[in-house]
Design a protein around this motif. Structure first.
Motif, PDB file in Angstrom:
ATOM      1  N   UNK A  46       0.815  -1.117  -0.080  1.00  0.00           N
ATOM      2  CA  UNK A  46       0.239  -0.096  -0.128  1.00  0.00           C
ATOM      3  C   UNK A  46       1.198   1.047  -0.187  1.00  0.00           C
ATOM      4  N   UNK A  47       1.293   1.809  -1.045  1.00  0.00           N
ATOM      5  CA  UNK A  47       2.440   2.506  -1.858  1.00  0.00           C
ATOM      6  C   UNK A  47       1.829   3.264  -2.495  1.00  0.00           C
ATOM      7  N   UNK A  48       1.706   4.903  -2.758  1.00  0.00           N
ATOM      8  CA  UNK A  48       2.060   5.436  -3.776  1.00  0.00           C
ATOM      9  C   UNK A  48       2.304   5.809  -5.027  1.00  0.00           C
ATOM     10  N   UNK A  49       2.623   5.661  -6.170  1.00  0.00           N
ATOM     11  CA  UNK A  49       3.240   5.952  -6.859  1.00  0.00           C
ATOM     12  C   UNK A  49       2.742   6.286  -8.102  1.00  0.00           C
ATOM     13  N   UNK A  50       3.341   7.829  -8.630  1.00  0.00           N
ATOM     14  CA  UNK A  50       2.914   8.329  -8.971  1.00  0.00           C
ATOM     15  C   UNK A  50       2.710   7.703 -10.721  1.00  0.00           C
ATOM     16  N   UNK A  51       1.729   8.888 -11.285  1.00  0.00           N
ATOM     17  CA  UNK A  51       1.332   8.745 -12.562  1.00  0.00           C
ATOM     18  C   UNK A  51       2.349   8.456 -13.893  1.00  0.00           C
ATOM     19  N   UNK A  52       2.827   8.524 -13.930  1.00  0.00           N
ATOM     20  CA  UNK A  52       4.162   8.958 -14.622  1.00  0.00           C
ATOM     21  C   UNK A  52       4.896   7.908 -14.571  1.00  0.00           C
ATOM     22  N   UNK A  53       5.344   7.030 -13.372  1.00  0.00           N
ATOM     23  CA  UNK A  53       6.489   6.596 -12.892  1.00  0.00           C
ATOM     24  C   UNK A  53       5.801   4.944 -13.050  1.00  0.00           C
ATOM     25  N   UNK A  54       4.225   4.650 -13.067  1.00  0.00           N
ATOM     26  CA  UNK A  54       3.786   3.486 -13.409  1.00  0.00           C
ATOM     27  C   UNK A  54       4.235   2.768 -14.517  1.00  0.00           C
ATOM     28  N   UNK A  58       7.741   0.055 -16.745  1.00  0.00           N
ATOM     29  CA  UNK A  58       6.762  -1.126 -18.034  1.00  0.00           C
ATOM     30  C   UNK A  58       7.947  -0.528 -18.996  1.00  0.00           C
ATOM     31  N   UNK A  59       7.893   0.796 -19.406  1.00  0.00           N
ATOM     32  CA  UNK A  59       8.769   1.318 -20.532  1.00  0.00           C
ATOM     33  C   UNK A  59      10.505   0.875 -20.127  1.00  0.00           C
ATOM     34  N   UNK A 157      -3.216   8.731 -18.474  1.00  0.00           N
ATOM     35  CA  UNK A 157      -1.739   9.115 -18.491  1.00  0.00           C
ATOM     36  C   UNK A 157      -0.814   7.619 -18.597  1.00  0.00           C
ATOM     37  N   UNK A 158      -1.720   6.877 -17.709  1.00  0.00           N
ATOM     38  CA  UNK A 158      -1.108   5.057 -17.319  1.00  0.00           C
ATOM     39  C   UNK A 158      -0.764   4.931 -18.364  1.00  0.00           C
ATOM     40  N   UNK A 159      -1.599   5.165 -20.069  1.00  0.00           N
ATOM     41  CA  UNK A 159      -2.006   4.388 -21.343  1.00  0.00           C
ATOM     42  C   UNK A 159      -1.048   5.267 -21.897  1.00  0.00           C
TER      43      UNK A 159
END
Length: 212
Positions: A46-54, A58-59, A157-159
């Motif tokens: 249960x931790x926060x990951x910024x949207x762009x980092x998700x 994968x990249x 953003x995640x897509x």
């Protein structure tokens, strides 16, 4: 798994999206690893990951697929059903590397326009693959969970920032009392994970792993 940490996500009837998505994603990983696919989670707790980092994870790993797991909510408690989204457009940073199989020596390495055009060509094909993946997952959610499911495009953003076929799965509406009750059950969450996994596996097998 969507949300996490300070980002609780949708919350209704005592359920929090961040907990539901992590539980479903863990089961999804088990299902996919069982058939030999390698899975990397953007978060294990249960931790926060910024949207762009998700999608960034994968990249960096040059992953074959990116799957974001969520549950939905609506002001109207009567809205229900699963939804699977694929990217409507893609975004590439000016600092992004050249697309796969393109060598900087083959083009004007100083041209950001050339870099963007080449990425647009690559990601245009990727969006078509994302739509096929979304359709496969939506189909298995319908069959396994006996729910209504629709395929939609979105600018999430995640897509947008994923450079590989990517989908965002909304398993159900936690704001709908009946779906919330189902999502509260571990057996249902595991069934949802199995359904998503089955859709992913059918997509992979249809293309052949060398093409995903």
């Amino acid at each position: 798994p969507g949300h996490g940490g300070k980002d609780v996500g949708a919350s209704h009837f005592g359920l929090h999206e961040k907990h539901l998505t992590l539980d479903i994603a863990r089961s999804l990983r088990e299902e996919l690893e069982r058939v030999g696919l390698r899975v990397v989670m953007t978060r294990e707790s249960d931790r926060f990951i910024p949207l762009r980092d998700r999608p960034g994870v994968a990249n960096r790993l040059e992953a074959s697929l990116f799957v974001s797991v969520h549950v939905n909510a609506n002001r109207s408690p009567r809205v229900f059903g699963a939804e699977v989204y694929y990217p409507r457009e893609s975004v590439v940073s000016p600092a992004a590397p050249w697309p796969p199989s393109v060598q900087a020596s083959e083009v004007d390495a100083t041209s950001t326009v050339a870099r963007q055009v080449l990425w647009d060509l690559v990601l245009g094909r990727t969006r078509l693959s994302s739509r096929r993946l979304a359709a496969a997952v939506c189909g298995t959610l319908k069959e396994e969970l006996r729910v209504r499911c629709t395929v939609k495009s979105a600018r999430f953003a995640v897509l947008r920032e994923a450079r590989m076929p990517s989908v965002l799965v909304e398993v159900g509406y936690v704001s709908n009392r009946a779906e919330s009750e189902r999502l509260s059950r571990e057996a249902y969450r595991r069934a949802a994970a199995r359904a998503i996994a089955r859709g992913i596996v059918s997509y992979v097998r249809a293309l052949g792993t060398q093409h995903i």
